[in-house]
Design an enzyme around this catalytic site. Structure first.
Site, PDB file in Angstrom:
ATOM      1  CE  LYS A  60      -6.059   1.712  -0.676  1.00  0.00           C
ATOM      2  NZ  LYS A  60      -6.396   1.743   0.699  1.00  0.00           N
ATOM      3  CB  SER A  86     -11.282   7.137  -4.031  1.00  0.00           C
ATOM      4  OG  SER A  86     -10.080   7.574  -3.429  1.00  0.00           O
ATOM      5  CE1 TYR A 141     -14.985   3.131  -3.310  1.00  0.00           C
ATOM      6  CE2 TYR A 141     -13.044   3.512  -4.670  1.00  0.00           C
ATOM      7  CZ  TYR A 141     -13.630   3.369  -3.422  1.00  0.00           C
ATOM      8  OH  TYR A 141     -12.844   3.449  -2.297  1.00  0.00           O
ATOM      9  CE  LYS A 183      -3.641   2.404   2.378  1.00  0.00           C
ATOM     10  NZ  LYS A 183      -4.705   2.337   3.373  1.00  0.00           N
TER      11      LYS A 183
HETATM   12  C1  PBG Z   1      -7.719   3.422   5.144  1.00  0.00           C
HETATM   13  C2  PBG Z   1      -7.927   3.199   3.693  1.00  0.00           C
HETATM   14  C3  PBG Z   1      -7.677   4.107   2.653  1.00  0.00           C
HETATM   15  C4  PBG Z   1      -8.159   3.506   1.498  1.00  0.00           C
HETATM   16  C5  PBG Z   1      -8.664   2.253   1.855  1.00  0.00           C
HETATM   17  N1  PBG Z   1      -8.484   2.069   3.215  1.00  0.00           N
HETATM   18  C6  PBG Z   1      -7.142   5.488   2.656  1.00  0.00           C
HETATM   19  C7  PBG Z   1      -5.842   5.825   3.230  1.00  0.00           C
HETATM   20  O1  PBG Z   1      -5.003   4.953   3.496  1.00  0.00           O
HETATM   21  O2  PBG Z   1      -5.645   6.993   3.485  1.00  0.00           O
HETATM   22  C8  PBG Z   1      -8.174   4.162   0.144  1.00  0.00           C
HETATM   23  C9  PBG Z   1      -9.184   3.635  -0.824  1.00  0.00           C
HETATM   24  C10 PBG Z   1      -9.486   4.545  -1.954  1.00  0.00           C
HETATM   25  O3  PBG Z   1      -8.829   5.601  -2.171  1.00  0.00           O
HETATM   26  O4  PBG Z   1     -10.418   4.213  -2.709  1.00  0.00           O
HETATM   27  N2  PBG Z   1      -6.586   3.005   5.739  1.00  0.00           N
END
Ligand code: PBG
Length: 340
Positions: free
Chosen positions: A259, A285, A324, A204
């Site tokens: 991700k 997103s 989404y 991530k």
């Molecule tokens: C929370 C989390 C995030 C996302 C999924 N779980 C955001 C972040 O780490 O700030 C992002 C998903 C998306 O942008 O669609 N830990």
């Protein structure tokens, strides 16, 4: 050695197998299907309301009735799983994120509602991270301005247990603390939850593509100008992603996730080739927002770019995609739409 300046042409003409649709179908290497898609949903604590999300046109936060309807729709469309994200009432957020371990918090009630509606027809995935509950917007506990690891992991284990006891099928730690997968696995074992899957957000990245999500769960304002670079990965590196995956697998992850998605296809490919385990990818997103905005402006053909972007994940080596666009893509695929 003889070398033909025109290559092997005309003996070799690659266009022959592209000439007709039937021929293209025969040589096609990858397919995208409804079975590959996971639908992320945002929840609000309301019996029947929905709320639009400015940064995610077409995506809504759902109260309980609309949540039940969405779960039923997922089942009808044949989507294998949904992922639930709570937009927690700001009054319930605190520095210690205590609401995360409340067995009656929004996401736990959401899980119960969904399971009562669809049972095992649709798998339910819950994030493990403190950002929907923390007043500072971080995924962990903050001490002297730093997100502390081990103390956070203890809370994450409790968060995982309350979610599993509400009926969640898959625990997805998205917090990037060290050692959390092993600790959560041990906590699940100790509580008798041997069958619960862990989908580790292993690779991530500290990405600006999460911006719209943070607006959707209401953590953007809490986080302010802070960032998550002390725990999420550096976008400039990729070896580190392999190291994270190796550890998470040893700690008991069933599947690993990359991700964001499209800017990190090389990571998907490296992980799949190195480990040959289930690799999921999150079309986050910001990716949704980009494609939607361009389509809204008439600059891109939405349906075609959605299917093409999802197929790209499969080609890179992903087994499943959180997106989404899941209901839209499922409708298109169920209608027999493919990339021509
Ligand atoms: C929370 C989390 C995030 C996302 C999924 N779980 C955001 C972040 O780490 O700030 C992002 C998903 C998306 O942008 O669609 N830990």
């Amino acid at each position: 050695m003889f070398s033909n300046p025109r290559g092997d042409y005309p003996a070799v003409r690659l266009r022959r197998s592209r000439r007709h649709a039937w021929a293209r179908r025969l040589v096609r290497e990858h397919t995208l299907g409804v079975d590959d898609l996971i639908w992320p949903l945002f929840l609000i604590d309301h019996p029947s309301a929905t709320q639009s999300i400015d940064a995610l046109p077409g995506v809504e936060r759902l109260g309980f009735d609309p949540l039940r309807r969405a779960a039923a729709r997922a089942a009808e469309l044949g989507l294998p799983a949904i992922a639930l994200f709570p937009a927690t009432d700001p009054k319930l957020k605190s520095a210690d994120a205590a609401e995360a371990v409340n067995p009656d918090n929004l996401v736990c009630r959401g899980v119960r509602a969904v399971k009562a509606e669809v049972g095992d027809a649709v798998g339910v995935i819950c994030d493990v991270a403190l950002d929907p509950y923390s007043s500072h917007g971080h995924d962990g506990l903050v001490r002297d301005g730093y997100v502390v690891n081990d103390e956070t992991v203890e809370v994450l284990c409790r968060q995982a247990i309350v979610q599993v006891e509400a009926g969640c099928d898959v625990i997805a730690p998205s917090d990037m603390m060290d050692g959390r997968v092993g600790a959560i696995r041990a906590a699940l074992e100790a509580a008798g939850h041997h069958e619960t899957q862990i989908l580790a957000y292993s690779a991530k990245y500290a990405s600006a593509f999460y911006g719209p999500f943070r607006q959707a769960v209401g953590s953007a304002a809490n986080l302010g100008v802070a960032d998550k670079q002390t725990y999420q990965q550096d976008p400039a590196s990729s070896d580190e992603a392999l190291h994270e995956v190796a550890l998470d697998l040893r700690e008991g992850a069933d599947a690993v996730m990359v991700k964001p998605g499209m800017p990190y296809l090389d990571i998907v490919r490296r992980i799949k080739e190195t480990f040959a385990v289930p690799v999921f990818v999150y079309q986050v997103s910001g990716e949704y927002a980009m494609l939607s905005a361009a389509a809204q402006l008439g600059l891109l053909d939405r349906d075609r770019v959605v299917l093409e972007s999802l197929l790209a994940f499969k080609r890179a080596g992903a087994d499943a995609v959180l997106t989404y666009f899941a209901p839209l893509a499922a409708e298109l695929l169920n209608d027999g739409r493919r990339l021509k």
